[in-house]
Design an enzyme around this catalytic site. Structure first.
Site, PDB file in Angstrom:
ATOM      1  N   ASP A  89       0.814  -1.216   0.000  1.00  0.00           N
ATOM      2  CA  ASP A  89       0.000   0.000   0.000  1.00  0.00           C
ATOM      3  C   ASP A  89       0.850   1.269   0.000  1.00  0.00           C
ATOM      4  O   ASP A  89       0.357   2.345  -0.318  1.00  0.00           O
ATOM      5  CB  ASP A  89      -0.841   0.059   1.290  1.00  0.00           C
ATOM      6  CG  ASP A  89      -1.854  -1.055   1.361  1.00  0.00           C
ATOM      7  OD1 ASP A  89      -2.410  -1.411   0.328  1.00  0.00           O
ATOM      8  OD2 ASP A  89      -2.089  -1.568   2.483  1.00  0.00           O
ATOM      9  N   LYS A 104       5.748  -1.114  10.133  1.00  0.00           N
ATOM     10  CA  LYS A 104       4.899  -1.427   8.982  1.00  0.00           C
ATOM     11  C   LYS A 104       5.732  -1.551   7.704  1.00  0.00           C
ATOM     12  O   LYS A 104       6.757  -2.186   7.691  1.00  0.00           O
ATOM     13  CB  LYS A 104       3.759  -0.404   8.867  1.00  0.00           C
ATOM     14  CG  LYS A 104       2.759  -0.582   9.993  1.00  0.00           C
ATOM     15  CD  LYS A 104       1.510   0.227   9.861  1.00  0.00           C
ATOM     16  CE  LYS A 104       0.642  -0.088   8.730  1.00  0.00           C
ATOM     17  NZ  LYS A 104      -0.740  -0.399   9.056  1.00  0.00           N
ATOM     18  N   GLN A 124      -0.247  -8.024  12.125  1.00  0.00           N
ATOM     19  CA  GLN A 124       0.109  -7.560  10.773  1.00  0.00           C
ATOM     20  C   GLN A 124       1.619  -7.399  10.633  1.00  0.00           C
ATOM     21  O   GLN A 124       2.183  -7.693   9.594  1.00  0.00           O
ATOM     22  CB  GLN A 124      -0.578  -6.224  10.494  1.00  0.00           C
ATOM     23  CG  GLN A 124      -0.383  -5.735   9.086  1.00  0.00           C
ATOM     24  CD  GLN A 124      -0.724  -4.261   8.961  1.00  0.00           C
ATOM     25  OE1 GLN A 124      -0.092  -3.400   9.575  1.00  0.00           O
ATOM     26  NE2 GLN A 124      -1.751  -3.961   8.178  1.00  0.00           N
ATOM     27  N   THR A 180      -5.219 -10.353   9.603  1.00  0.00           N
ATOM     28  CA  THR A 180      -4.081 -10.088   8.725  1.00  0.00           C
ATOM     29  C   THR A 180      -3.913 -11.241   7.741  1.00  0.00           C
ATOM     30  O   THR A 180      -4.161 -12.404   8.090  1.00  0.00           O
ATOM     31  CB  THR A 180      -2.772  -9.919   9.549  1.00  0.00           C
ATOM     32  OG1 THR A 180      -1.651 -10.174   8.703  1.00  0.00           O
ATOM     33  CG2 THR A 180      -2.700 -10.872  10.722  1.00  0.00           C
ATOM     34  N   GLY A 181      -3.464 -10.885   6.556  1.00  0.00           N
ATOM     35  CA  GLY A 181      -3.209 -11.891   5.528  1.00  0.00           C
ATOM     36  C   GLY A 181      -2.136 -12.884   5.962  1.00  0.00           C
ATOM     37  O   GLY A 181      -1.970 -13.942   5.344  1.00  0.00           O
TER      38      GLY A 181
HETATM   39  C1  NOJ Z   1      -2.447  -4.237   4.648  1.00  0.00           C
HETATM   40  C2  NOJ Z   1      -3.472  -4.237   3.578  1.00  0.00           C
HETATM   41  O1  NOJ Z   1      -4.706  -4.682   4.122  1.00  0.00           O
HETATM   42  C3  NOJ Z   1      -3.050  -5.148   2.448  1.00  0.00           C
HETATM   43  O2  NOJ Z   1      -3.986  -5.059   1.404  1.00  0.00           O
HETATM   44  C4  NOJ Z   1      -1.693  -4.790   1.935  1.00  0.00           C
HETATM   45  O3  NOJ Z   1      -1.338  -5.705   0.933  1.00  0.00           O
HETATM   46  C5  NOJ Z   1      -0.696  -4.794   3.059  1.00  0.00           C
HETATM   47  N1  NOJ Z   1      -1.152  -3.913   4.084  1.00  0.00           N
HETATM   48  C6  NOJ Z   1       0.702  -4.356   2.603  1.00  0.00           C
HETATM   49  O4  NOJ Z   1       0.762  -2.999   2.312  1.00  0.00           O
END
Ligand code: NOJ
Length: 803
Positions: free
Chosen positions: A495, A638, A692, A711-712
């Site tokens: 992002d 981050k 995250q 978080t992914g």
């Molecule tokens: C969190 C966001 O939700 C995700 O879409 C993004 O890929 C990551 N930040 C990395 O910037």
């Protein structure tokens, strides 16, 4: 320092010290009715939307208050305490407690002054209300009389912001009523509603209730200020201290539900009551409460159902390896985290307050990957949904609204979409995430017909899944930058990296390369010769370009800005080595063996830390180019050289694909919550869920993790572990077994459900290898490689792989 431990048998995390470094929470319920509860009972509830269906108030970024409070008062001494340590916060020398976070429920046990209490919080399966079951037992030698009080702080408006900010309005629309065993709160009650959440003249009338079952209400209070008493706190509410809530209701004040009952207990005697909370009209609430007359039996049955549902999901893969942290993460906590993320996306936590009004495309498509090996059918429905949010030009809608209406949506090409969602343009990566996700689904299930299912596009038209994938490739081809790599558009995965609409991202180029490989594999299987030739050419082209433009001798660069500046090249003073292009060069299959070795060694030497690898190094400070938004964050935080946990999953996978079991496992351990249980004071977040990011070495708080649960990371690490470390790699026609493990693992087992069959897999490693293949035996038959064709599988399968 430790604050608790994993009870793997019960699938619970047990918090033994309640003064945790942050609220450690659990999720209850479903998208119909959701609830978050901390180890000190802090948290909130909502119907359907964290932002617009908020029922319980929670003050973010504060002292984990208010919450679902249960107070106990000894009526002889007047002493009182709470069923969770906070809010009363008794001296821990005298107050003994533990909080057990389980699958869809949280159990608080406490013992104080001879009284044992057990509070269980849960949302019953397929229900839209929550239960706070409270059992008290007299462990003393005397008869005791106790007043038990439940307290729920209602919001004055279902919209979170209206409740918190627009007080000149929201304070004056709420009032409470009492009937028999429940407090009802009405919002806009002056509109004569018949039902909860009913529209009258365009306005919503909302009715919430807080009720008691299993005992008579002795006193009640519906007004927060009256309950607390002026200048009192949640730790010493006036009504609780007095043992009488005063029977006050609210009208133009902050509403609450507080109910007390009195119980008398002989030594050894127990009593169970249940407090119920929800959003329902009064008559429905009354009926519901009736059903809990025999609170203990009903709650026992409901908890059993909940556990069966969760265990049923998680049992589709069970591993037993020499590493307890790995086992607990894969069998329970990472899997649970994947489902929670799958269900809640980025909607509601103690960091996300519910204001996101839709699903992020890339996040959601990635979240699906984490559950495919456990619940492929559930995954399929979400894949279909996300495909229906793909525009007919092949791009993904950056934000898929909760009200998504396939075939009728505006797109980033329409000013209306931009105005409504705040997303100004397409992102380069969104639709490319579909490839690994669809591939994983089809490979897990063997459901090749899925590729022929017809699904609408977001704005108009429809096409088969295969056609959707083709259009995603065409979208990238229609948006190439000046070097012929996919253009950066608004952003890629990162992002905080704006290369410019015409900039070019190596990460996206590698995703594109991977997408072409997957589509070509599908095309070959379907016998679509023309597509095969087309894709073969594109692959060759893309491969040549990436090699020529993005390899910098010992690393892959991060990309090019619109002005042609190279980002992430060796001579850059800042951010000259980036993690994702290295791991993705391996995952995509583009990197040669030498490149992979070189780049991954660089990562290990330069980016790795005891808590995982940083996203890039050095952090941006004085040399950030215009699109390097990461510079807005403190160094080590981050995207500005933090340990972005999502990327750890790709790193684990990449190393495992290279057969580097030692490194893959090391990366897992460095960032795995369970592996950090004994340094919880450093990590701070729950030791059972991912965050995250973890603050990197450039931060003053190196090792501290942030942004819990949603978080992914949950899915990327799960994939890294299941496909990578455990080496379960299905394809269209069978299953490859290619574990990459620490050399000292002598053996491990896996119980896996696969395409309706049971696999009992044992892996032996007598020669201390980290990957490779010596022999594979399936049901007594020796195979020539580590690949099991599906046709060899029967209902039950005994499989032995020797590394
Ligand atoms: C969190 C966001 O939700 C995700 O879409 C993004 O890929 C990551 N930040 C990395 O910037």
């Amino acid at each position: 320092m430790k604050y608790g431990y994993f009870d793997d048998l019960q699938r619970e995390y047990v918090v033994q010290r309640p003064d945790t470094p942050a609220p450690w929470v659990n999720y209850l319920g479903s998208p119909e009715y959701g609830a978050i509860v901390s180890n000190n009972a802090g948290g909130y509830s909502f119907a359907k939307s964290g932002a617009n269906g908020r029922i319980l108030r929670y003050v973010f970024n504060q002292f984990d208050q208010p919450g679902r409070y249960l107070y106990l008062r000894d009526n002889a001494s007047g002493d009182f305490w709470s069923a969770s340590w906070q809010p009363v916060g008794k001296d821990l020398e005298k107050y003994h407690c533990e909080c057990r976070h389980g699958m869809g429920y949280t159990r608080m046990l406490a013992e104080y002054s001879g009284i044992q209490s057990e509070a269980v919080y849960y949302v019953p399966k397929d229900s839209a209300h929550e239960v706070w079951e409270l059992t008290v037992t007299n462990r003393s030698t005397e008869r005791r009389e106790l007043t038990l009080t439940g307290y729920a702080e209602f919001t004055n408006h279902s919209n979170y912001e209206q409740d918190q900010v627009n007080l000149q309005y929201s304070l004056f629309i709420s009032r409470t009523l009492f009937d028999t065993n429940r407090i009802m709160q009405q919002i806009h009650g002056n509109l004569d509603a018949q039902a909860a959440d009913e529209m009258v003249d365009g306005k919503t009338v909302t009715e919430r209730f807080f009720g008691l079952a299993g005992a008579q209400v002795a006193s009640y209070c519906g007004d927060k200020d009256a309950f607390l008493g002026r200048y009192h706190t949640y730790g010493n509410p006036k009504g609780v201290a007095a043992g009488d809530l005063g029977n006050v209701l609210s009208y133009n004040e902050n509403s609450c539900g507080a109910l007390s009952c009195v119980v008398e207990l002989e030594p050894g005697e127990s009593r169970t009551v249940a407090f119920l909370l929800g959003m329902k009209p009064s008559a429905k609430a009354a009926e519901l409460l009736q059903g809990y007359r025999n609170a203990a039996d009903r709650c026992e049955k409901e908890l059993k159902e909940l556990k069966e549902e969760w265990y049923g999901r998680l049992d589709h893969l069970r591993v037993d390896t020499p590493d307890p942290a790995f086992n607990t993460m894969i069998n329970t906590w990472n899997a649970y985290n994947c489902f929670i993320t799958f269900v809640w996306s980025r909607a509601a936590s103690f960091i996300y307050c519910g204001l996101r009004n839709g699903y992020g495309y890339r996040d959601t498509v990635q979240d699906i990957q984490g559950i495919i090996h456990l619940e492929p059918e559930m995954a399929r429905e979400k894949i279909r949904f996300m495909l229906s949010a793909q525009v007919d030009n092949g791009g993904g809608l950056p934000l898929v609204k909760f009200t998504h209406n396939p075939g009728h949506e505006d797109t980033p090409d329409d000013a209306s979409y931009v105005a409504e969602t705040g997303h100004p343009a397409y992102r380069a990566d969104d639709a490319l995430w579909l490839f690994p996700t669809v591939y994983k689904y089809v490979a897990e299930t063997g459901d090749k017909e899925f590729l022929d299912q017809v699904i609408p596009f977001a704005n108009r038209d429809e096409g088969t899944v295969y056609e959707h994938l083709k259009r995603a490739v065409q979208f990238s081809l229609a948006h190439l930058g000046p070097h012929g790599l996919p253009a950066g558009l608004y952003a890629d995965w990162n992002d905080c990296l704006r290369l410019g609409a015409n900039g070019e991202s190596t990460f996206v180029a590698l995703q594109f390369y991977y997408a072409l490989r997957i589509l070509k594999y599908f095309a070959e299987d379907r016998g679509q010769q023309e597509d095969c030739r087309w894709l073969e050419n594109e692959l060759e082209e893309a491969g040549k370009k990436i090699q020529a433009l993005c390899w910098d001798g010992d690393r892959f660069i991060r990309g090019f800005t619109e002005e042609g500046e190279r980002i992430g090249a060796a001579q850059d003073p800042e951010a000259n080595l980036w993690l994702n292009p290295q791991s993705w060069a391996v995952i995509s299959g583009l990197a040669s063996e030498e490149q992979a070795d070189e780049a991954m060694r660089k990562v290990f030497d330069r980016l790795n830390t005891p808590y995982g690898a940083v996203l890039m190094d050095p952090p941006y400070h004085a040399h950030a180019f215009d699109g390097a938004l990461a510079v807005i964050y403190n160094p080590g935080t981050k995207e500005n050289a933090g340990i972005f946990s999502q990327s750890q999953g790709w790193l684990i996978l990449a190393e495992a694909l290279l057969g580097h079991g030692e490194r893959a496992f090391r990366y897992f351990t460095e960032n795995a919550p369970a592996a950090q249980n004994d340094r919880a004071e450093i990590r701070r977040l729950e030791p059972y869920c991912y965050g995250q990011f973890t603050e990197g070495p450039a931060s003053k708080h190196f090792g501290r993790s942030q942004v819990h649960w949603l978080t992914g990371t949950a899915s990327t690490v799960m994939v890294g572990c299941v496909e990578g470390i455990l080496g379960l790699r299905p394809d269209l026609n069978g299953l490859r077994l290619a574990p990459a493990v620490p050399k000292q693992w002598k053996s491990f087992t896996m119980e896996k459900d696969f395409r309706g069959r049971k696999l009992h897999i044992r892996v032996e490693n007598p020669n201390g290898k980290e990957s490779g293949f010596t022999s594979l035996n399936v049901n007594g038959q020796e195979l020539a490689s580590n690949y099991i064709p599906e046709k060899l599988l029967t209902a039950e399968n005994e499989i032995l792989l020797v590394l």
